[in-house]
Design a protein around this motif. Structure first.
Motif, PDB file in Angstrom:
ATOM      1  N   GLY A  53     -54.679 -17.794 -46.255  1.00  0.00           N
ATOM      2  CA  GLY A  53     -54.393 -18.702 -44.992  1.00  0.00           C
ATOM      3  C   GLY A  53     -55.755 -18.743 -44.195  1.00  0.00           C
ATOM      4  N   HIS A  54     -56.258 -17.556 -44.030  1.00  0.00           N
ATOM      5  CA  HIS A  54     -57.589 -17.707 -43.102  1.00  0.00           C
ATOM      6  C   HIS A  54     -58.794 -17.928 -44.109  1.00  0.00           C
ATOM      7  CE1 HIS A  54     -55.257 -15.486 -40.357  1.00  0.00           C
ATOM      8  NE2 HIS A  54     -56.387 -15.786 -39.286  1.00  0.00           N
ATOM      9  N   LEU A  55     -58.685 -18.062 -45.474  1.00  0.00           N
ATOM     10  CA  LEU A  55     -59.640 -18.708 -46.404  1.00  0.00           C
ATOM     11  C   LEU A  55     -59.549 -19.982 -46.298  1.00  0.00           C
ATOM     12  CD1 LEU A  55     -59.718 -15.908 -48.978  1.00  0.00           C
ATOM     13  CD2 LEU A  55     -61.601 -16.249 -47.076  1.00  0.00           C
ATOM     14  N   LEU A  56     -58.351 -20.760 -46.636  1.00  0.00           N
ATOM     15  CA  LEU A  56     -58.087 -21.881 -46.923  1.00  0.00           C
ATOM     16  C   LEU A  56     -58.173 -22.880 -45.882  1.00  0.00           C
ATOM     17  CD1 LEU A  56     -55.746 -21.964 -50.127  1.00  0.00           C
ATOM     18  CD2 LEU A  56     -58.199 -21.879 -50.107  1.00  0.00           C
ATOM     19  N   VAL A  57     -57.476 -22.532 -44.674  1.00  0.00           N
ATOM     20  CA  VAL A  57     -57.224 -23.612 -43.681  1.00  0.00           C
ATOM     21  C   VAL A  57     -58.651 -23.893 -43.127  1.00  0.00           C
ATOM     22  CG1 VAL A  57     -56.521 -23.761 -41.306  1.00  0.00           C
ATOM     23  CG2 VAL A  57     -54.990 -22.806 -43.019  1.00  0.00           C
ATOM     24  N   PRO A  58     -59.576 -22.961 -42.936  1.00  0.00           N
ATOM     25  CA  PRO A  58     -60.952 -23.641 -42.301  1.00  0.00           C
ATOM     26  C   PRO A  58     -61.422 -24.471 -43.530  1.00  0.00           C
ATOM     27  CG  PRO A  58     -60.846 -21.107 -42.037  1.00  0.00           C
ATOM     28  CD  PRO A  58     -59.525 -21.582 -42.776  1.00  0.00           C
ATOM     29  N   LEU A  59     -61.375 -24.208 -44.816  1.00  0.00           N
ATOM     30  CA  LEU A  59     -61.732 -25.188 -45.752  1.00  0.00           C
ATOM     31  C   LEU A  59     -61.052 -26.520 -45.730  1.00  0.00           C
ATOM     32  CD1 LEU A  59     -62.300 -22.800 -48.909  1.00  0.00           C
ATOM     33  CD2 LEU A  59     -64.004 -23.959 -47.493  1.00  0.00           C
ATOM     34  N   VAL A  60     -59.845 -26.551 -45.420  1.00  0.00           N
ATOM     35  CA  VAL A  60     -59.179 -27.786 -45.378  1.00  0.00           C
ATOM     36  C   VAL A  60     -59.611 -28.729 -44.290  1.00  0.00           C
ATOM     37  CG1 VAL A  60     -56.715 -28.812 -44.983  1.00  0.00           C
ATOM     38  CG2 VAL A  60     -57.040 -26.670 -46.471  1.00  0.00           C
ATOM     39  N   PHE A  61     -59.863 -28.013 -42.996  1.00  0.00           N
ATOM     40  CA  PHE A  61     -60.472 -28.926 -41.899  1.00  0.00           C
ATOM     41  C   PHE A  61     -61.573 -29.346 -42.108  1.00  0.00           C
ATOM     42  CE2 PHE A  61     -57.103 -26.338 -39.572  1.00  0.00           C
ATOM     43  CZ  PHE A  61     -56.216 -27.306 -39.187  1.00  0.00           C
ATOM     44  N   TRP A  62     -62.568 -28.224 -42.915  1.00  0.00           N
ATOM     45  CA  TRP A  62     -63.894 -28.680 -43.055  1.00  0.00           C
ATOM     46  C   TRP A  62     -64.087 -29.955 -44.059  1.00  0.00           C
ATOM     47  CZ3 TRP A  62     -66.970 -28.305 -47.636  1.00  0.00           C
ATOM     48  CH2 TRP A  62     -68.270 -28.574 -47.087  1.00  0.00           C
ATOM     49  N   VAL A  63     -63.264 -29.833 -45.063  1.00  0.00           N
ATOM     50  CA  VAL A  63     -63.302 -30.920 -46.050  1.00  0.00           C
ATOM     51  C   VAL A  63     -62.710 -32.379 -45.258  1.00  0.00           C
ATOM     52  CG1 VAL A  63     -61.996 -31.803 -48.371  1.00  0.00           C
ATOM     53  CG2 VAL A  63     -63.061 -29.556 -48.129  1.00  0.00           C
ATOM     54  N   GLU A  64     -61.540 -32.101 -44.490  1.00  0.00           N
ATOM     55  CA  GLU A  64     -61.163 -33.348 -43.692  1.00  0.00           C
ATOM     56  C   GLU A  64     -62.136 -33.827 -42.931  1.00  0.00           C
ATOM     57  OE1 GLU A  64     -58.582 -35.056 -44.356  1.00  0.00           O
ATOM     58  OE2 GLU A  64     -58.799 -36.232 -42.467  1.00  0.00           O
ATOM     59  N   ARG A  65     -62.989 -33.245 -42.161  1.00  0.00           N
ATOM     60  CA  ARG A  65     -63.884 -33.634 -41.109  1.00  0.00           C
ATOM     61  C   ARG A  65     -64.964 -34.144 -42.008  1.00  0.00           C
ATOM     62  NH1 ARG A  65     -65.356 -30.111 -36.110  1.00  0.00           N
ATOM     63  NH2 ARG A  65     -65.955 -31.730 -34.919  1.00  0.00           N
ATOM     64  N   VAL A  66     -65.700 -33.565 -43.018  1.00  0.00           N
ATOM     65  CA  VAL A  66     -66.626 -34.206 -43.874  1.00  0.00           C
ATOM     66  C   VAL A  66     -66.507 -35.391 -44.722  1.00  0.00           C
ATOM     67  CG1 VAL A  66     -68.452 -33.592 -45.410  1.00  0.00           C
ATOM     68  CG2 VAL A  66     -67.920 -31.843 -43.771  1.00  0.00           C
TER      69      VAL A  66
END
Ligand SMILES: [Zn+2]
Length: 132
Positions: A53-66
């Protein structure tokens, strides 16, 4: 814990810790260390979910934002990632938990070899430590 994380015996670092994907061997095939004492229980899935969760959730938010991809792209990207990362990490996290229990002598790991041989592994799996 590092030896366990590498799925190796916590004592000798040579023998395989697992006899199958998540089944801890009764004893180390290399040094004979009894491994049936472990009581990892729910700790490995808990810590694995915490890490994934701590690895993927920031990536999900980053991909969504970019890139702001469609939800189907998110699903195609993150569901397999979460499943594969979980399946990859789970044995290593379980090994680390077993290694920690071995290191601090939990659940019979602190017993001498003679005392250890008296513990019935089947009874231990069912409802706690019992002696033969
Ligand atoms: Zn060993």
């Amino acid at each position: 814990m590092w030896k366990g994380f590498r799925c190796r015996c916590p004592r000798c670092n040579n023998g395989k810790l697992f006899s199958s994907y998540l089944k801890v061997a009764q004893e180390c095939p290399s040094c004979g260390q009894a491994l049936h004492h472990h009581r990892a229980d729910d700790a490995p899935p808990y810590f694995t979910m915490f890490i994934v969760g701590h690895l993927l959730v920031p990536l999900v938010f980053w991909v969504e934002r970019v890139w702001k991809p469609d939800l189907s792209i998110h699903a195609a990207l993150w569901l397999p990632s979460a499943i594969l990362l979980t399946l990859w990490l789970l044995p290593m996290v379980k090994g680390a938990i077993v290694g920690l229990q071995w290191a601090i002598g939990m659940h019979g790991f602190g017993l001498s070899d003679e005392e250890s041989s008296l513990v019935d592994p089947e009874a231990l799996e069912q409802d706690g430590a019992r002696f033969k």
